[in-house]
Every structure is written in C-alpha cells, then in structure tokens.
Design a protein around this motif. Structure first.
Motif, PDB file in Angstrom:
ATOM      1  N   GLN A 147      85.420  46.983  46.808  1.00  0.00           N
ATOM      2  CA  GLN A 147      85.337  46.821  45.356  1.00  0.00           C
ATOM      3  C   GLN A 147      85.231  45.338  44.986  1.00  0.00           C
ATOM      4  O   GLN A 147      84.508  44.955  44.078  1.00  0.00           O
ATOM      5  N   GLN A 148      85.963  44.506  45.715  1.00  0.00           N
ATOM      6  CA  GLN A 148      86.020  43.085  45.398  1.00  0.00           C
ATOM      7  C   GLN A 148      84.747  42.349  45.807  1.00  0.00           C
ATOM      8  O   GLN A 148      84.238  41.513  45.054  1.00  0.00           O
ATOM      9  N   PHE A 149      84.252  42.665  47.020  1.00  0.00           N
ATOM     10  CA  PHE A 149      83.161  41.862  47.565  1.00  0.00           C
ATOM     11  C   PHE A 149      81.812  42.586  47.556  1.00  0.00           C
ATOM     12  O   PHE A 149      80.803  41.997  47.931  1.00  0.00           O
ATOM     13  N   GLY A 150      81.822  43.870  47.190  1.00  0.00           N
ATOM     14  CA  GLY A 150      80.550  44.593  47.176  1.00  0.00           C
ATOM     15  C   GLY A 150      80.159  45.125  48.539  1.00  0.00           C
ATOM     16  O   GLY A 150      79.539  46.163  48.657  1.00  0.00           O
ATOM     17  N   GLU A 151      80.529  44.403  49.593  1.00  0.00           N
ATOM     18  CA  GLU A 151      80.389  44.956  50.936  1.00  0.00           C
ATOM     19  C   GLU A 151      81.464  44.391  51.862  1.00  0.00           C
ATOM     20  O   GLU A 151      82.116  43.404  51.537  1.00  0.00           O
ATOM     21  N   VAL A 152      81.632  45.018  53.000  1.00  0.00           N
ATOM     22  CA  VAL A 152      82.722  44.669  53.899  1.00  0.00           C
ATOM     23  C   VAL A 152      82.177  43.928  55.122  1.00  0.00           C
ATOM     24  O   VAL A 152      82.835  43.052  55.683  1.00  0.00           O
ATOM     25  N   SER A 153      80.949  44.249  55.481  1.00  0.00           N
ATOM     26  CA  SER A 153      80.318  43.671  56.661  1.00  0.00           C
ATOM     27  C   SER A 153      80.255  42.151  56.539  1.00  0.00           C
ATOM     28  O   SER A 153      79.874  41.611  55.499  1.00  0.00           O
ATOM     29  N   GLY A 154      80.658  41.459  57.623  1.00  0.00           N
ATOM     30  CA  GLY A 154      80.573  39.999  57.646  1.00  0.00           C
ATOM     31  C   GLY A 154      81.786  39.275  57.105  1.00  0.00           C
ATOM     32  O   GLY A 154      81.916  38.057  57.261  1.00  0.00           O
ATOM     33  N   LEU A 155      82.701  40.009  56.474  1.00  0.00           N
ATOM     34  CA  LEU A 155      83.925  39.366  55.973  1.00  0.00           C
ATOM     35  C   LEU A 155      84.896  39.112  57.120  1.00  0.00           C
ATOM     36  O   LEU A 155      84.900  39.832  58.115  1.00  0.00           O
ATOM     37  N   ARG A 156      85.710  38.080  56.957  1.00  0.00           N
ATOM     38  CA  ARG A 156      86.798  37.871  57.903  1.00  0.00           C
ATOM     39  C   ARG A 156      88.120  38.275  57.229  1.00  0.00           C
ATOM     40  O   ARG A 156      88.469  37.791  56.150  1.00  0.00           O
ATOM     41  N   VAL A 157      88.848  39.147  57.880  1.00  0.00           N
ATOM     42  CA  VAL A 157      90.134  39.632  57.349  1.00  0.00           C
ATOM     43  C   VAL A 157      91.233  39.215  58.307  1.00  0.00           C
ATOM     44  O   VAL A 157      91.187  39.546  59.500  1.00  0.00           O
ATOM     45  N   ALA A 158      92.220  38.476  57.788  1.00  0.00           N
ATOM     46  CA  ALA A 158      93.362  38.075  58.612  1.00  0.00           C
ATOM     47  C   ALA A 158      94.573  38.934  58.272  1.00  0.00           C
ATOM     48  O   ALA A 158      94.968  39.016  57.111  1.00  0.00           O
TER      49      ALA A 158
END
Lengths: 305, 305, 305
Positions: A147-158
């Motif tokens: 919802q926040q970024f529009g997509e999840v692919s390529g994000l870094r989640v710590a």
C-alpha cells in the motif's frame, strides 16, 4: 474421506499468486468497508485461543463480524481441554456442530501443523503458533508495504530485534522474498538465530536502519533473556531500539513498522510511535482487511451454502 | 489531531439539559422496545472490563445488541495487558480496527480520566471507575425516580450506607442536585466521608428514612471494615439496614432503591427486597434504556456511517 | 405473580408426547437447517456456565444463533457471584434486563431445581446439574437412536461405565423407558449405583455388549476412583472399555454411542471411535437440532413478541 481443505498454516506454503490474490481482496474490503456485505450469515467460525491475545483475536473478530459469520469464542480457561480431550476431538466436535473454519492460536508451535494432517472437517487458520509462524501478521505487513510503496519487489526490509523468539520473522521472510524484496535482519548478538540466517543476511544495526526502505521492529521479550546483557530496557533502547536519533538516520522515505504489542521505552521510544512515517496503527487497521480476505478464501473454497 | 469526542466520564460533567435529553431518549427506548431498530448495525463497540461484573456488563450488552452494535468483549483474564501494553495503546488499537466507543470498568479510579486526555480515537463510556464514579448507575437511578414521581425537583433523597467505598454516591449527588433534589447521606460513623459531606448534609439514620421520598441503600463491603464495629452482618442490619420495621417508618409514598448486587441480611432484609415500593429490579430494567441512550449519544455525535 | 414457565429440568418430568414433539421439531430443524429462520431475533437468552464446558456450551450457542436469539455468555470466572449475590438475584436480574430463558450448568445438582421453585421470570433449561441430570444429552441420544432405528420401542440399550458419577445415566433411563426401550447397565463393581439399579437391571459386560442394539459408553473419571482398582487406564480398557475385539462382539446392526468428551485409551480405543457404526460425532451433530427444539419450546410457550 473428506476433501483436504486449504488450511492457512504459513506464508511458506502460499505462492506469490495466492498472496497477491489475498492482497487484492484486502484492498477491495478496505475500499468497500462501509457496505458491510455480511456474505456468510448462515455460517459458523470458531476462535480457539490457547494463549492470551487481544489484538489478533479482536482483529479476527471484527473481520468475522464484517463478513456476517456466526462466532464461537473459546479461550483455554473455560474449556473442556481440562478434561483431557485431544485437540482432534475438540475440532471434530466443532465440525460436527456446524463450524467450518477454526482460527487457532497455540503456544505449541507444532499443534496446528499436526492437526492439519488429520481430517477434522474444519479449515484451519493459524493465528500464531509458538515461535514458528504467524501468517496473517506477515500478510498484513505485506499489505501495508504494498500500500505504501505500490510494489514490494526491490525494496529492502530490515527486521530488527528478538529474532530468536519471534513468530513473525519467518512468516515475513517467506512472504517478502516471494515478492522480490531483500530481507536483512539485525539485533543484539544473543538474539541472533542461526536458522534464520540461512535465509537472510545479518547486518549491523546502523547499516540496517540507514539502508532500508522498511524498518520492522520486533517485540523484545526481556524476561526471557539474561538481564546482564543489557542492564535493562534503557540500554536496549539506546543500542537497538528506535529512538528519535535512530529514526533520523533512516532514509527520508523509509517507514517504521512493529507487529505490536509494543514495549515503549524498550524497542521503541514514545516520540516515534505516532510519527507520520510510523505505520504501526496502520498495520493494525490493515489486519482487518487481510483477515477478511483469508476468511473469505476459506469459506469460498469450501463451497456455498 | 482528531476531534475530542464527548466521553461520558461522570454526571459531574453533564448539564441538566444533557441529562434530561438522555432521560427522554431512555423513555423513548422503553416505550418502543419491541421494535428493535438496530440503528448501528455496521458499527463496533468494545466492552473493557478490568474488574469482574455481571449486571453492568450484561446491561450494556443488552443495550448494545438492541442498538444493533457489533460487540467485542474483553476481560482482564484473557487480554494482552499481561504483556505490559499501555492502556492508550490498547484503546488506540481498538480504534484502528474500527471500534468507535469503549465501555470501560477499571479498579483504578483515575484510569479513564487520564485516558480521556489523550486522543485514542474512541469515545469513552465509564462503566465504573474505582470508588470515583459510575455515571450510568446515577442516570438510571435518576430515570427511576423521574419515572416514579414525574419530577425530581423538590424531592429528598437519602443515600445510606458505605459512603466511603461507593462509586455510586458522588455520581448520584451531582445528578440529583442538578435536578433540584435535596440529597442527604447517612450510615455508621466509620463509613462517613468528609469529602462527600462538603456537598450534602449528614443526618441520623432514623431521620433519613422517615423524612425522605427516596431511600437509596448502598452495598456494604463488610470485608473492608473492622469486624468489631458491627459484630457482623446482623448488627449492621439492625442499626443501618432496611428491615421490615425500618421500612414501615418510611413515608407511605417513599420508594426504596439499591444499586445491587445486594447483600441480603446485611444492608437489606429479604422481606423488603420485592416490596411494591422497592424499585430494585426496576432500576436494573431501566439500566438498559439509559445505556441505550448513552450509547446512541456517543455514536450520533461521531457522525453517521 | 408470574406464570410458572415450563422449565426443562430433566426428562423425568417430560411425557413421551412432549419428548416426541421435541424429536419431531429437531428433525424439522435438521431438514431445514440451510434456511436459518432466525425466528427470535428480538429476544434474549443467557448461558450461565458455573462449570467448564466446551461442547454443551457451543452446541447451545449454535442452536441459539440459528434461532436468531441474542446471547449473553456468563462463566464463573468473570461474574459477580464472587460478590456473594444469590442465584435467585442473578437470574432475576437477567429477567429484569430482558432475558427470557437461562441455560444453566452447575456443579451443585440441586441448584437448578431449587431455583425452579422460585419466580425468577426466566425459563430454566438444564445444561448439566452435578451428577443428577443432563436432559438435553438424553434427548439428543434419543434422537440419534430414533433416527438410526426408526423407532425406540423394543430396543435394548446398554449403558456401560462410571454409573456412579454420570449425570447422563438417569436422564437417559427416564427418556428411553418412556419410549419402551429396555435399558440395562454394566461396568466395574465399584462404579455400580444401587439407586440406579432400582430402575434397571445390571448385566455382565459381555452380555451387555453382545445382546444390545445400542451400546452407550460413559466417560470414566479415573481421578475420582482408587487407582488400585484398575492399575490405570489400560486395565479398564481391557475389562470394560470398547476395544476392537469387544466391538466385534456387538451385534452386526448394533451402534456405539458416547456422550463425550472421550477418554481415548480408557473407555474407548482409538480404532473404534470413527467406525461407521459409532455414532459419537453424529450425537454431537444432533445436539444442535435438539437444543433448537428445546429453546423454541421455551420461547413459544412464553408467548410472542
């Protein structure tokens, strides 16, 4: 022999496509929440909580009521499990009286997976199994990020904190990795978990908060650790908690998450809890739509009434 | 910043006009109770009871169901407050998942008032706060008196018993005085309360029962007092309890009230509990209509759905 | 004085005609269960369980929800009975706030019968009273037998096990005998009950299982007996429990029943629990229809709303 229903045991057993389907339905429910379809008015669900819970139980209950389901609530204190009945018999009983899906939380991480091997007649939905898995939490986290970024692919989640004792970490790793996010973990050495680090990279705390798009804190269960490690909460907060000064090191677009309940003053400082880029209460809000999607899937898959 | 909702903390903070509005709505609900409007079918309420309660919780629950509200029930035993979460976070969570009003009972008399200073997003309704306040009890008492006498102004109401430990006294004093009733208090010397007597006159027991239009007994919590004072229940009953012989000293039109639960054989004798001029079960009956009015006010004030 | 409502205290006080009426309505509810009439949507019921229970409470709750009733749930842990209130006052309170029927389970076998002598305003439904009576269990057993054989008259039913501590035996004897079945009992000598044997014949275990059309096992409460008697569960199972080899001695048309919860490995072996001629989960299923019939009777008899 009845057909084996599509239990929700963990995100590990869901494909990306199945999860995307759930996200889409969650968004539908969020956008249409004032309509209150009450689709399943003649059907029954049971919430079996063998461990205390407020937020997860209530979140499921709101989702169930919005779908029109009839609810049976069960907590260990008032049950017949004191009479030595097996879990199979309890759930088979529920099936016999008309319950179709069982939402279960249990301290024993193997309980629900064992039960899923048997034919109870009920669809099982995992609402937290020991420190093994908590799939609806992972799905609502995924929804919040999407919802926040529009997509999840390529994000870094710590994911930062008490990796050893969290039921959330693994479920989040499976979900996020299938969507193409890079997951890293961080936290104090004594809370590291070798099994988890087979799947994701451990990074130092400073790197974790500076380089990530999403910083996901875990609840610290201080009571399970040696006090000497930290000399209490304040020491943890300064070293691995989200203070204002740590928050300021995050990227300007990065968001903060926490599965709650929070230990204010331990893993998170008061002043950042409700920062505009903290999505903690948004996560709770989103939990309702995700759980509606998960429940809808269970009932639709069983066929109509 | 969200708008501060009109919490119901105590009758102290309600004007006579606001209370009269609630009485009028209560009468409407009583007169139309067979219709069951179920006005608020898409909306959620949570009952948070941090102290055991049967009658107040059930009374609210009946009121809520008659209004069509969706209910989340919470009692301390099965909650996450054991995980050290703050009350603010618990209620903010409820707001996040769609709850609009929280009915709260708590041992700590300051809990709800402190919470009301923060922006949780929920309207708070006090269902009993320590020995501070119990506004819906005072409102249902007011309704019962108004129903009985047609008006409240000019009546004398005697509140008798354990003044020190009652959450009902103060709420009743504020409500009755705003309606122009004269309130007096009575009871054994050790149960007197100097703070209360700044607002109302203490009179001897015999004068209290002989001169009043309404005799309102309080529950005695014998376990909190020195046994030597009374040599037990029987001594209390004879000196300050409502025996048949004390009842006979009341004016022929005077009514008897008690907020319940009753200690039969302590503050009240069996033979007067169901006397036609005892309104004890009528009070309980009226509690449903008053609580419907209080809940309706909370939801209407928040705006429609 | 209010009219004395038709409480359901035990099958002892029901005529065959009344029971047949309940069986007929149960069959109607079973056949039409997908319609969900929700007949009693404006009316209230309370479930008062002073003893832990899963299956009976849930079975009643499903029945109540299918009838559209509004439910108040009460378990001892969260109630005001800790404040010393009498049972009469608790139930009278419920009546005052709009509850019409009370489903009650209590350890004290005299509690509900004593209460039924007083005018509480509520119709009482016995959901298990000490080791005295459990009429809805007997009725659902009767329904299950009637459903299986088409009629009850002329059948032989053997009730086997812990006769002394069962709340089910007596209720079943009265119901079955009124329908013309022959009831015999069996079990270990130390569990025999002289009072019961005034009404039915005791037979040896082998005869019981070989000669009967229905074998009804009772739950063994081993903790209440001297261990030396059996040297534990395995000894009981071999002598008086339903093993596969005992099952094979039953007549080819005979069915197996158990009121549950079961002690697997004590009075029943795993391998026969779900045999096609075991009706244990069918009994649970039938409980919903019988309880709908019992509740409908209570509400219809009170008159419409």
């Amino acid at each position: 022999m009845m057909k084996p229903y599509q239990h929700l045991l963990d995100t590990e057993f869901l494909s990306k496509e199945e999860m995307q389907g759930l996200l889409n339905r969650a968004r539908f429910f969020e956008e249409h929440h004032e309509e209150n379809a009450k689709t399943f008015q003649n059907r029954f669900v049971a919430n079996l909580f063998f461990e205390p819970s407020t937020r997860t139980r209530f979140s499921f209950e709101v989702a169930e009521k919005r779908l029109g389901l009839n609810i049976l609530n069960f907590s260990e204190e008032v049950s017949s499990t004191t009479k030595g009945e097996t879990m199979y018999d309890t759930v088979k009983l529920l099936s016999s009286i008309g319950v179709e899906a069982v939402v279960m939380r249990h301290r024993n991480e193997k309980c629900i997976a064992e039960l899923a091997k048997q034919d109870t007649g009920c669809t099982l939905i995992n609402a937290g199994a020991g420190s093994w898995a908590h799939p609806t939490q992972a799905l609502l986290d995924l929804y919040t990020i999407w919802q926040q970024f529009g997509e999840v692919s390529g994000l870094r989640v710590a994911i930062i904190g008490d990796l050893k004792h969290s039921r959330v970490v693994r479920s989040n790793i499976w979900a996020l990795q299938k969507f193409g996010a890079e997951v890293v973990v961080s936290g104090p050495p004594m809370m590291r978990d070798a099994e988890i680090e087979k799947h994701v990279r451990y990074v130092e705390f400073e790197e974790a908060i500076r380089s990530s798009d999403v910083v996901m804190l875990l609840r610290v269960q201080l009571e399970r650790h040696e006090q000497s490690l930290f000399e209490g909460a304040e020491a943890y907060l300064q070293s691995y908690g989200m203070t204002q000064s740590h928050f300021d090191q995050m990227q300007p677009h990065a968001i903060l998450m926490h599965p709650a309940p929070m230990n204010r003053g331990v893993e998170i400082a008061d002043e950042v809890v409700e920062h505009p880029r903290s999505k903690i209460f948004t996560q709770m809000h989103n939990g309702v739509w995700i759980r509606m999607a998960v429940l809808e899937r269970a009932y639709l898959e069983r066929g109509g009434h």
